[in-house]
Write a protein that holds these residues in place. Structure first.
Motif, PDB file in Angstrom:
ATOM      1  N   TRP A 204       0.846  -1.200   0.000  1.00 25.52           N
ATOM      2  CA  TRP A 204       0.000   0.000   0.000  1.00 25.52           C
ATOM      3  C   TRP A 204       0.882   1.252   0.000  1.00 25.52           C
ATOM      4  N   ASN A 205       1.943   1.210   0.813  1.00 25.47           N
ATOM      5  CA  ASN A 205       2.819   2.387   0.871  1.00 25.47           C
ATOM      6  C   ASN A 205       3.447   2.656  -0.497  1.00 25.47           C
ATOM      7  N   ARG A 206       3.822   1.580  -1.187  1.00 30.23           N
ATOM      8  CA  ARG A 206       4.394   1.783  -2.536  1.00 30.23           C
ATOM      9  C   ARG A 206       3.329   2.347  -3.479  1.00 30.23           C
ATOM     10  N   ALA A 210       4.826   9.146  -3.900  1.00 30.51           N
ATOM     11  CA  ALA A 210       4.634  10.356  -4.710  1.00 30.51           C
ATOM     12  C   ALA A 210       4.629  10.012  -6.209  1.00 30.51           C
ATOM     13  N   THR A 211       5.494   9.059  -6.620  1.00 30.52           N
ATOM     14  CA  THR A 211       5.561   8.698  -8.044  1.00 30.52           C
ATOM     15  C   THR A 211       4.253   8.035  -8.465  1.00 30.52           C
ATOM     16  N   ALA A 212       3.778   7.094  -7.635  1.00 32.66           N
ATOM     17  CA  ALA A 212       2.540   6.388  -7.994  1.00 32.66           C
ATOM     18  C   ALA A 212       1.380   7.373  -8.090  1.00 32.66           C
ATOM     19  N   LEU A 213       1.373   8.346  -7.172  1.00 37.22           N
ATOM     20  CA  LEU A 213       0.266   9.309  -7.163  1.00 37.22           C
ATOM     21  C   LEU A 213       0.157  10.055  -8.492  1.00 37.22           C
ATOM     22  N   LEU A 332      -3.723   0.083  -8.322  1.00 40.59           N
ATOM     23  CA  LEU A 332      -3.398  -0.396  -6.968  1.00 40.59           C
ATOM     24  C   LEU A 332      -3.162  -1.901  -6.972  1.00 40.59           C
ATOM     25  N   PHE A 333      -3.946  -2.594  -7.794  1.00 38.33           N
ATOM     26  CA  PHE A 333      -3.832  -4.043  -7.931  1.00 38.33           C
ATOM     27  C   PHE A 333      -2.406  -4.461  -8.313  1.00 38.33           C
ATOM     28  N   TYR A 334      -1.794  -3.628  -9.136  1.00 38.36           N
ATOM     29  CA  TYR A 334      -0.427  -3.873  -9.593  1.00 38.36           C
ATOM     30  C   TYR A 334       0.507  -4.039  -8.388  1.00 38.36           C
ATOM     31  N   TYR A 335       0.300  -3.201  -7.378  1.00 36.74           N
ATOM     32  CA  TYR A 335       1.152  -3.269  -6.184  1.00 36.74           C
ATOM     33  C   TYR A 335       0.680  -4.370  -5.229  1.00 36.74           C
ATOM     34  N   LEU A 336      -0.632  -4.441  -5.020  1.00 40.89           N
ATOM     35  CA  LEU A 336      -1.160  -5.408  -4.045  1.00 40.89           C
ATOM     36  C   LEU A 336      -0.863  -6.844  -4.478  1.00 40.89           C
ATOM     37  N   VAL A 512      -3.764   5.639   4.535  1.00 42.74           N
ATOM     38  CA  VAL A 512      -2.720   5.529   3.522  1.00 42.74           C
ATOM     39  C   VAL A 512      -3.087   6.325   2.259  1.00 42.74           C
ATOM     40  N   GLY A 513      -4.397   6.585   2.089  1.00 40.24           N
ATOM     41  CA  GLY A 513      -4.863   7.231   0.851  1.00 40.24           C
ATOM     42  C   GLY A 513      -5.003   8.742   0.960  1.00 40.24           C
ATOM     43  N   LYS A 514      -4.465   9.315   2.044  1.00 40.56           N
ATOM     44  CA  LYS A 514      -4.666  10.755   2.301  1.00 40.56           C
ATOM     45  C   LYS A 514      -4.304  11.636   1.086  1.00 40.56           C
ATOM     46  N   ASN A 515      -3.145  11.400   0.487  1.00 40.21           N
ATOM     47  CA  ASN A 515      -2.702  12.298  -0.590  1.00 40.21           C
ATOM     48  C   ASN A 515      -3.575  12.182  -1.840  1.00 40.21           C
ATOM     49  N   VAL A 516      -4.027  10.964  -2.115  1.00 38.98           N
ATOM     50  CA  VAL A 516      -4.938  10.807  -3.265  1.00 38.98           C
ATOM     51  C   VAL A 516      -6.248  11.543  -2.985  1.00 38.98           C
ATOM     52  N   ALA A 517      -6.758  11.357  -1.756  1.00 33.08           N
ATOM     53  CA  ALA A 517      -8.029  11.988  -1.407  1.00 33.08           C
ATOM     54  C   ALA A 517      -7.916  13.504  -1.516  1.00 33.08           C
TER      55      ALA A 517
END
Ligand code: HEM
Length: 568
Positions: A204-206, A210-213, A332-336, A512-517
């Motif tokens: 989740w952290n990955r 910032a890059t993923a975002l 997200l699935f890519y990471y999970l 964990v989703g704060k920045n996306v939100a």
């Protein structure tokens, strides 16, 4: 009837073959039954057994056997009734007396009598949907720490946040077992063991680096555009904007988690019934969170949790498609599912499916609720509405794209408005729950001693609306954030405790989703303000929206009717 009296005579002759005194006299039988009830209470208190055979043995077989003592004096039926009545009267009295006695580890903390006796009292208030208001009233009446259940407290003291929720804080509380009905594969948010949780959180952290975002921004862009166009198409009409924002967050989360799922914005409705299924389950899982053991037994019943099962099935089917189609973009699935190959061991599919559902629920309703309450607050306060619109127009004059985030960092009023919405209407108003792990000892949180096993809530609604933390705590006043940063002056001294602002929680289990939100809300508000004018319909009483809010761990919002007008 004849059979039972025959059996009773047989029993009587077994205990009293020669008409001599029975094995135990009637008074002694009462004493033995009472002692057995107290021992059973002690067993439950010490070990909290849940397995059905053990519970059935303690609660049914023990009094049933004890009824033989009475049956030798009375009939079998009366013996059974007497044994059960005595056993349960003593058991319940013993529990109640202990819970309100000075010997209970939480005896030092005040609270309503009913709450000290049974957790069902609090569960009832949760069921009403007004838990946030009820607990705030309790804090006003009893102080910063209140007993909200026999083994539960709620804390309003902001100075406890760092010690309670921070890296040295408490592990997750039993609420999560109840919410996940003791599933052997709970989603990451329900993983109570700290080390295991940290392991689950790594992907989740990955996924939220910032890059993923940056990779999710085009997805937000597309969906915000779609939402604002759909609203603009309804020019002059009354639309329930809360519902449309919900469509936006669900569609976007489907894109972000699985590379695409629902198309609520396109269809103008919840075609697959996903939203419906999720929302139907909210009330019941909020109650299960309060009385977790109920969910343990409920999960054994055939029809209970059918919405949860249906939702899991829908998510499972979607996850299967996503597994089969592979990854086109880094969702997200890519990471999970470890498609990035960062983990030595790829998590089993059920874990990935579970976490996919979590993302969908944790990421959709929360952002939708906060955005809807921000719009509500802006519409109730036309001065702030116009100030925000002016800021948007200043940074993005006509012809400029308000979805290009290049100016967001300089848009202080936009940030202040979002923060103020999050302060007044945190998406999880009754906060989060932690508990010192049983067997690991008591803990000191701030100045409060918290006995091991105590379910401890940090009540965000009360903390963020406490006048000791924020001036005019119940007023929507975005300017306070500018004053606190020294960007503006206020006519009066400002109380502003940044440590008491925790809408995304705090510490290792924070959102964990704060920045996306935050980015979703910035983009959506900017584009809405830039393109549309919104107003309440004639005769609408805005307060109705606030009154309809239901706290079901996350807020559930009702309708927010607005008239949409394209801006010239
Ligand atoms: C305005 C929007 C949001 C708010 C106010 C919010 C708030 C919260 C809060 C209060 C928690 C509980 C943390 C705790 O127990 O201490 C949480 C957890 C979580 N949130 Fe959010 N959230 C939002 C949006 C999102 C989004 C967009 C995602 C993306 C998927 C997300 C994913 C999660 C996850 C996965 C957790 C569990 C974290 C863990 O257990 O480690 N949230 N959120």
């Amino acid at each position: 009837m004849a059979d039972t009296s025959l059996l009773s005579r047989r029993l009587k002759s077994f205990f009293d073959p020669q008409g001599s005194p029975t094995l135990l006299s009637l008074p002694d039988s009462f004493v033995v039954t009472a002692c057995a009830a107290i021992v059973v209470h002690l067993i439950f208190k010490r070990w909290e057994p849940m397995k059905l055979p053990i519970v059935a043995f303690l609660l049914f077989l023990v009094p049933a056997c004890l009824s033989l003592l009475f049956a030798s004096h009375l009939s079998l039926t009366k013996g059974l009734a007497t044994a059960f009545a005595t056993f349960y009267t003593v058991l319940v009295s013993s529990i109640v007396i202990y819970r309100i006695s000075p010997f209970h580890p939480l005896a030092r903390y005040p609270g309503p009598l009913a709450a000290k006796i049974t957790k069902w009292w609090h569960a009832y208030h949760v069921h009403t949907g007004k838990q946030h208001l009820y607990v705030r009233r309790l804090h006003d009446q009893y102080g910063d720490i209140v007993r909200i259940g026999p083994n539960d407290v709620s804390i309003r003291d902001a100075s406890c946040i760092s010690s309670g929720l921070g890296s040295q804080g408490l592990p997750k509380g039993p609420m999560w077992d109840g919410r996940f009905m003791y599933s052997p594969i709970p989603a990451m948010v329900g993983a109570r063991d700290h080390a295991y949780h940290m392991q689950r959180r790594r992907p989740w952290n990955r996924a939220f680096s910032a890059t993923a975002l940056k990779e999710y921004e085009p997805l937000i862009y597309g969906r915000v555009h779609q939402l604002v166009s759909a609203l603009a198409d309804r020019q002059g009409q009354v639309v329930d904007i809360a519902k449309w924002i919900g469509y936006f967050t669900y569609d976007f989360m489907g894109d972000m988690v699985y590379g695409g799922w629902t198309e609520m914005l396109r269809d103008g409705k919840d075609e697959d019934g996903l939203w419906d299924v999720v929302h139907r389950g909210l009330d019941v899982s909020a109650v299960y969170g309060e009385v977790p053991w109920v969910s343990y037994y409920a999960s054994m019943l055939p029809n209970v949790g059918k919405d949860l099962k249906r939702m899991r099935k829908m998510a499972f089917d979607r996850a299967k498609q996503r597994y089969d189609s592979g990854s086109k973009a880094r969702d997200l699935f890519y990471y999970l599912s470890n498609e990035d190959g960062a983990e030595k061991v790829t998590p089993p599919r059920p874990i990935v499916v579970s976490d996919g559902v979590l993302a969908l629920i944790a990421g959709s309703d929360t952002t939708a609720i906060v955005t809807a309450t921000i719009l509500y607050s802006l519409l109730c306060n036309p001065t702030t509405y116009h100030r925000l619109q002016q800021e948007v127009d200043k940074f993005y004059p006509r012809g400029e794209d308000p979805l290009n985030p290049k100016h967001y960092k300089d848009m202080h009023y936009l940030e202040a408005t979002i923060n103020e919405g999050l302060r007044l209407f945190p998406a999880t108003p009754s906060g989060t729950q932690r508990a010192p792990a049983p067997g690991k000892g008591d803990r000191l949180i701030g100045k409060y001693y918290i006995p091991e096993g105590t379910a401890t809530k940090f009540h965000f609604w009360s903390i963020q609306r406490d006048p000791r933390n924020f001036s005019h705590p119940d007023t929507f006043w975005p300017e306070r954030w500018l004053v606190a940063e020294g960007l503006e002056h206020a006519d009066e001294p400002l109380t502003h405790n940044a440590n008491a602002f925790v809408p995304f929680s705090f510490g290792p289990y924070n959102c964990v989703g704060k920045n996306v939100a935050m980015q979703e809300m910035r983009m959506l508000l900017c584009h809405l303000m830039h393109t549309l004018d919104l107003r309440f319909p004639e005769g609408y009483v805005p307060r109705a929206f606030e009154d309809a809010l239901e706290d079901q761990f996350g807020f559930k919002v009702g309708e927010l009717p607005v008239i949409v007008q394209r801006r010239e």
